[in-house]
Design an enzyme around this catalytic site. Structure first.
Site, PDB file in Angstrom:
ATOM      1  N   VAL A 190     -12.872  -4.942   2.324  1.00  0.00           N
ATOM      2  CA  VAL A 190     -12.256  -3.620   2.372  1.00  0.00           C
ATOM      3  C   VAL A 190     -11.349  -3.582   3.599  1.00  0.00           C
ATOM      4  O   VAL A 190     -11.750  -4.011   4.680  1.00  0.00           O
ATOM      5  CB  VAL A 190     -13.325  -2.512   2.471  1.00  0.00           C
ATOM      6  CG1 VAL A 190     -12.675  -1.144   2.650  1.00  0.00           C
ATOM      7  CG2 VAL A 190     -14.214  -2.514   1.231  1.00  0.00           C
ATOM      8  N   THR A 244       0.850  -1.200   0.000  1.00  0.00           N
ATOM      9  CA  THR A 244       0.000   0.000   0.000  1.00  0.00           C
ATOM     10  C   THR A 244       0.883   1.247   0.000  1.00  0.00           C
ATOM     11  O   THR A 244       1.993   1.218   0.535  1.00  0.00           O
ATOM     12  CB  THR A 244      -0.874  -0.029   1.271  1.00  0.00           C
ATOM     13  OG1 THR A 244      -1.881  -1.012   1.078  1.00  0.00           O
ATOM     14  CG2 THR A 244      -1.519   1.304   1.587  1.00  0.00           C
ATOM     15  N   TRP A 287      -1.604  -5.393   7.744  1.00  0.00           N
ATOM     16  CA  TRP A 287      -2.738  -6.312   7.701  1.00  0.00           C
ATOM     17  C   TRP A 287      -3.970  -5.548   8.166  1.00  0.00           C
ATOM     18  O   TRP A 287      -4.186  -5.335   9.359  1.00  0.00           O
ATOM     19  CB  TRP A 287      -2.416  -7.504   8.597  1.00  0.00           C
ATOM     20  CG  TRP A 287      -3.310  -8.671   8.438  1.00  0.00           C
ATOM     21  CD1 TRP A 287      -4.522  -8.741   7.803  1.00  0.00           C
ATOM     22  CD2 TRP A 287      -3.058  -9.984   8.953  1.00  0.00           C
ATOM     23  NE1 TRP A 287      -5.041 -10.003   7.885  1.00  0.00           N
ATOM     24  CE2 TRP A 287      -4.163 -10.790   8.587  1.00  0.00           C
ATOM     25  CE3 TRP A 287      -2.022 -10.556   9.698  1.00  0.00           C
ATOM     26  CZ2 TRP A 287      -4.233 -12.133   8.945  1.00  0.00           C
ATOM     27  CZ3 TRP A 287      -2.103 -11.891  10.051  1.00  0.00           C
ATOM     28  CH2 TRP A 287      -3.199 -12.669   9.669  1.00  0.00           C
TER      29      TRP A 287
HETATM   30  N1  ASP Z   1      -3.477  -2.209   4.660  1.00  0.00           N
HETATM   31  C1  ASP Z   1      -3.830  -2.714   3.366  1.00  0.00           C
HETATM   32  C2  ASP Z   1      -5.106  -3.496   3.449  1.00  0.00           C
HETATM   33  O1  ASP Z   1      -5.294  -4.243   4.390  1.00  0.00           O
HETATM   34  C3  ASP Z   1      -2.780  -3.577   2.769  1.00  0.00           C
HETATM   35  C4  ASP Z   1      -1.402  -2.931   2.655  1.00  0.00           C
HETATM   36  O2  ASP Z   1      -0.975  -2.224   3.558  1.00  0.00           O
HETATM   37  O3  ASP Z   1      -0.747  -3.165   1.628  1.00  0.00           O
HETATM   38  O4  ASP Z   1      -5.905  -3.417   2.538  1.00  0.00           O
END
Ligand code: ASP
Length: 332
Positions: free
Chosen positions: A226, A197, A249
């Site tokens: 989501v 992300t 996560w």
């Molecule tokens: N936090 C994001 C999610 O859970 C994933 C990520 O950090 O790449 O959708």
């Protein structure tokens, strides 16, 4: 007596000039936390570092020109969304059904206005659609087809075919996840090797803060899952004192309301930002069973980039105006 008066006048003039002088801006970015050391090839590493540096340059140019923290974080995130090396925009991961469903959010600390979108499939830069939700709608979070329909009414949003988001590497990751699932190794979504992300937080020369985050979510997600990235208070938060963008996560980041918890510790607990961010990333999240990291800056220009994984793609320009890019934990 006259000498003392002159001295006093000189001191007062210096103090007034100091107060009027705009503060040096600060910009932090991330491109995801995770296990990096064992998976990073020299080619990917070089490309990731170059793209992080480009995103920093783009965002910092806005700040240096006297622009807003809000414009700076959007600008930096757009550069990362357009790169295939991060799990956002062009490099987004695939869902269980082989689609790309993108989430993003943005928040203006000065006004606490916010905008977010989830599950969009045809928007090249979801962070710009989130910004439009904030600026041009009475809402905070729009999802799926409705979010896209809104985007078509406002203008300035670039729509693309779903094929635009395809990258071979993300497709390979989905196939691997599906094979593991079929072999009973993992029943559903779980800890990722690298999250990917992207996000940015900034303090501008007028003392305003902002945060933005954009993601493809997690490989093999299904049922309209989501994560934390478009959830204000979880993956993104900004107020007058503190701005945070998270990666990790997402289920755990939602449950711990990570971004807001860090800023609440600063606000109610009077904790220094560094201590607040560290407590949430190093204690709260691992205690729940999750992993990941954040970038955070406060109104005094203090900043921190803690993570509880092997590394986090990240970059920052502090008050010295120098750009830094780092990947592994021991690089600071
Ligand atoms: N936090 C994001 C999610 O859970 C994933 C990520 O950090 O790449 O959708």
């Amino acid at each position: 007596m006259i000498v003392r008066l002159l001295l006093w006048m000189m001191l007062m003039t210096a103090a007034t000039a100091d107060a009027a002088r705009p503060a040096k801006p600060v910009l932090l970015i991330h491109g995801g936390a995770g296990v990096i050391r064992s998976t990073l090839t020299p080619q990917v590493e070089q490309a990731v570092r170059a793209d992080l540096a480009r995103a920093l340059d783009a965002g910092y140019a806005v700040l240096e020109a006297g622009g807003s923290a809000l414009d700076a974080v959007a600008r930096a995130v757009v550069v990362l969304e357009d790169s295939p090396h991060f799990n956002a925009g062009k490099g987004a991961v695939f869902t269980h059904e082989g689609r790309n469903e993108l989430d993003a959010s943005i928040m203006d600390g000065a006004t606490r206005r916010a905008g977010a979108v989830a599950g969009v499939r045809h928007v090249r830069n979801p962070v710009l659609l989130a910004r439009a939700v904030m600026d041009k709608s009475p809402h905070v979070l729009l999802i799926g087809e409705g979010a896209e329909a809104f985007g078509r009414t406002v203008g300035g949003i670039d729509f693309v075919e779903p094929a635009y988001f395809h990258t071979d590497e993300r497709w390979r990751q989905l196939q691997e996840a599906l094979q593991k699932e079929a072999a009973g190794q993992s029943s559903s979504l779980g800890r990722a090797i690298h999250y990917g992300t992207v996000g940015a937080v900034a303090l501008d020369s007028h003392g305003r803060l902002a945060a933005a985050t954009s993601t493809g979510g997690m490989t093999n997600k299904r049922w309209g899952r989501v994560g934390d990235s478009p959830i204000i208070g979880a993956g993104t938060y900004a107020d007058a004192r503190c701005a945070v963008s998270a990666t990790g996560w997402g289920e755990f980041f939602i449950r711990a309301t990570v971004a807001r918890d860090i800023c609440a510790r600063v606000e109610y607990g009077r904790q220094p930002l560094l201590k607040a961010a560290r407590a949430v990333v190093m204690d709260t999240i691992p205690a729940l069973g999750g992993d990941g990291g954040v970038i955070a800056v406060d109104a005094d220009g203090n900043f921190t980039l803690p993570f509880n994984t092997d590394g986090m793609y990240r970059g920052w320009v502090g008050r010295d105006g120098k750009a830094h890019v780092a990947i592994l934990a021991d690089e600071d």
